[in-house]
Design a protein around this motif. Structure first.
Motif, mmCIF file in Angstrom:
data_model
loop_
_atom_site.group_PDB
_atom_site.id
_atom_site.type_symbol
_atom_site.label_atom_id
_atom_site.label_comp_id
_atom_site.label_asym_id
_atom_site.label_seq_id
_atom_site.Cartn_x
_atom_site.Cartn_y
_atom_site.Cartn_z
ATOM 1 N N ARG A 141 8.463 1.743 4.720
ATOM 2 C CA ARG A 141 9.246 2.959 4.521
ATOM 3 C C ARG A 141 8.304 4.153 4.656
ATOM 4 O O ARG A 141 7.262 4.203 4.010
ATOM 5 N N ALA A 142 8.679 5.076 5.526
ATOM 6 C CA ALA A 142 7.871 6.288 5.696
ATOM 7 C C ALA A 142 8.004 7.166 4.459
ATOM 8 O O ALA A 142 9.051 7.197 3.813
ATOM 9 N N GLU A 176 3.695 18.270 -0.606
ATOM 10 C CA GLU A 176 4.451 17.598 -1.661
ATOM 11 C C GLU A 176 5.001 16.280 -1.121
ATOM 12 O O GLU A 176 5.447 16.209 0.024
ATOM 13 N N VAL A 177 4.969 15.255 -1.945
ATOM 14 C CA VAL A 177 5.577 13.973 -1.587
ATOM 15 C C VAL A 177 6.910 13.891 -2.323
ATOM 16 O O VAL A 177 6.944 13.845 -3.548
ATOM 17 N N VAL A 178 7.997 13.905 -1.558
ATOM 18 C CA VAL A 178 9.334 13.861 -2.135
ATOM 19 C C VAL A 178 9.699 12.419 -2.506
ATOM 20 O O VAL A 178 10.298 12.175 -3.548
ATOM 21 N N ARG A 179 9.326 11.478 -1.649
ATOM 22 C CA ARG A 179 9.555 10.055 -1.907
ATOM 23 C C ARG A 179 8.407 9.276 -1.291
ATOM 24 O O ARG A 179 8.067 9.471 -0.132
ATOM 25 N N ARG A 180 7.813 8.415 -2.083
ATOM 26 C CA ARG A 180 6.690 7.615 -1.604
ATOM 27 C C ARG A 180 7.089 6.756 -0.413
ATOM 28 O O ARG A 180 8.218 6.300 -0.312
ATOM 29 N N GLY A 181 6.112 6.498 0.414
ATOM 30 C CA GLY A 181 6.273 5.532 1.487
ATOM 31 C C GLY A 181 5.420 4.318 1.180
ATOM 32 O O GLY A 181 4.526 4.376 0.319
ATOM 33 N N TYR A 182 5.682 3.214 1.876
ATOM 34 C CA TYR A 182 4.933 1.984 1.627
ATOM 35 C C TYR A 182 4.622 1.258 2.926
ATOM 36 O O TYR A 182 5.410 1.268 3.870
ATOM 37 N N GLU A 207 0.845 -1.190 0.000
ATOM 38 C CA GLU A 207 0.000 0.000 0.000
ATOM 39 C C GLU A 207 0.884 1.245 0.000
ATOM 40 O O GLU A 207 1.840 1.338 0.774
ATOM 41 N N ARG A 208 0.559 2.183 -0.838
ATOM 42 C CA ARG A 208 1.296 3.440 -0.917
ATOM 43 C C ARG A 208 0.925 4.327 0.271
ATOM 44 O O ARG A 208 -0.240 4.430 0.647
ATOM 45 N N VAL A 209 1.929 4.975 0.858
ATOM 46 C CA VAL A 209 1.727 5.875 1.990
ATOM 47 C C VAL A 209 2.227 7.250 1.579
ATOM 48 O O VAL A 209 3.296 7.369 0.986
ATOM 49 N N GLY A 210 1.467 8.264 1.902
ATOM 50 C CA GLY A 210 1.871 9.638 1.608
ATOM 51 C C GLY A 210 1.162 10.176 0.393
ATOM 52 O O GLY A 210 1.464 9.783 -0.729
ATOM 53 N N HIS A 211 0.202 11.050 0.632
ATOM 54 C CA HIS A 211 -0.561 11.671 -0.448
ATOM 55 C C HIS A 211 -0.701 13.160 -0.159
ATOM 56 O O HIS A 211 -0.876 13.568 0.995
ATOM 57 N N VAL A 212 -0.640 13.960 -1.185
ATOM 58 C CA VAL A 212 -0.825 15.398 -1.044
ATOM 59 C C VAL A 212 -2.223 15.653 -0.479
ATOM 60 O O VAL A 212 -3.192 15.037 -0.908
ATOM 61 N N ALA A 245 4.118 8.315 12.302
ATOM 62 C CA ALA A 245 4.323 6.893 12.041
ATOM 63 C C ALA A 245 4.507 6.583 10.556
ATOM 64 O O ALA A 245 5.126 5.576 10.205
ATOM 65 N N THR A 246 3.982 7.448 9.691
ATOM 66 C CA THR A 246 4.001 7.143 8.257
ATOM 67 C C THR A 246 4.658 8.209 7.394
ATOM 68 O O THR A 246 4.831 8.000 6.199
#
Length: 146
Positions: free
Chosen positions: A127-128, A113-119, A80-85, A92-93
Motif C-alpha cells: 500500500r502506497a 505530512e503522512v496522512v496514511r502509512r504505506g507498507y 516495512e513502513r513506507v512514508g516518512h516526513v 512507486a511508494t
C-alpha cells in the motif's frame, strides 16, 4: 519411477506441497503475533474499567506500547513502513493527496505530512503512503496527483 513425465509431476507436486506448508507456517506465525497484540488490548480494556488505568496519559502510554509491540512483531516478519516526513515523495511508494507551499528549508516533493502509512513486504509495495508534499515553484496547491 521410470517415466520421466510422472517423475516430473511428482517432484512438482512435492515442491508445491513444501511451499504451501511454508506459507501456512508463516501465516500461522504472523497470526499468533497479532493474537499477542490482541491479548494485550484485552488486558488493557479489562483494566480500563478499573481505577488502575483511570489516568488518560497512562492509558495512552499503554496503547502506544501495544502499537509498538505489534509494529515490531510485523517488522520482524518483513513488513516495512513506507512514508516518512522529510523524505522525497516517489511515485512507486507515495500517493500525493495534497500539495502545500514549501516551508523554509523544504525541497520540492519533500513529504511534509503522512496522512496514511504505506507498507512494503519483501520488496513489494502493499500500500502506497498517502502524503502531503511541499510544492515546487510552479505546482498548484490543493491538487491531488498520482
Amino acid at each position: 519411477m521410470s517415466d520421466p513425465a510422472a517423475r516430473l509431476a511428482y517432484e512438482h507436486a512435492r515442491d508445491l506441497a513444501a511451499r504451501d506448508a511454508a506459507h501456512r507456517a508463516l501465516t500461522e506465525r504472523l497470526l499468533l503475533r497479532c493474537a499477542d497484540a490482541l491479548d494485550s488490548f484485552d488486558r488493557l480494556l479489562a483494566e480500563g474499567a478499573n481505577s488502575a488505568v483511570s489516568d488518560v496519559e497512562t492509558y495512552r502510554r499503554s496503547l502506544a506500547l501495544i502499537a509498538g509491540q505489534l509494529e515490531r512483531d510485523l517488522a520482524e516478519e518483513g513488513l516495512e513502513r513506507v512514508g516518512h516526513v522529510g523524505e522525497r515523495a516517489e511515485p512507486a511508494t507515495h500517493h500525493v493527496v495534497d500539495v502545500r507551499a514549501a516551508p523554509p528549508g523544504a525541497a520540492g516533493d519533500e513529504v511534509l505530512e503522512v496522512v496514511r502509512r504505506g507498507y512494503r513486504y519483501r520488496g513489494q509495495v502493499l500500500r502506497a503512503a498517502r502524503v502531503v508534499v511541499a510544492a515546487d515553484g510552479g505546482t498548484e496547491q490543493g491538487t491531488e496527483r498520482e
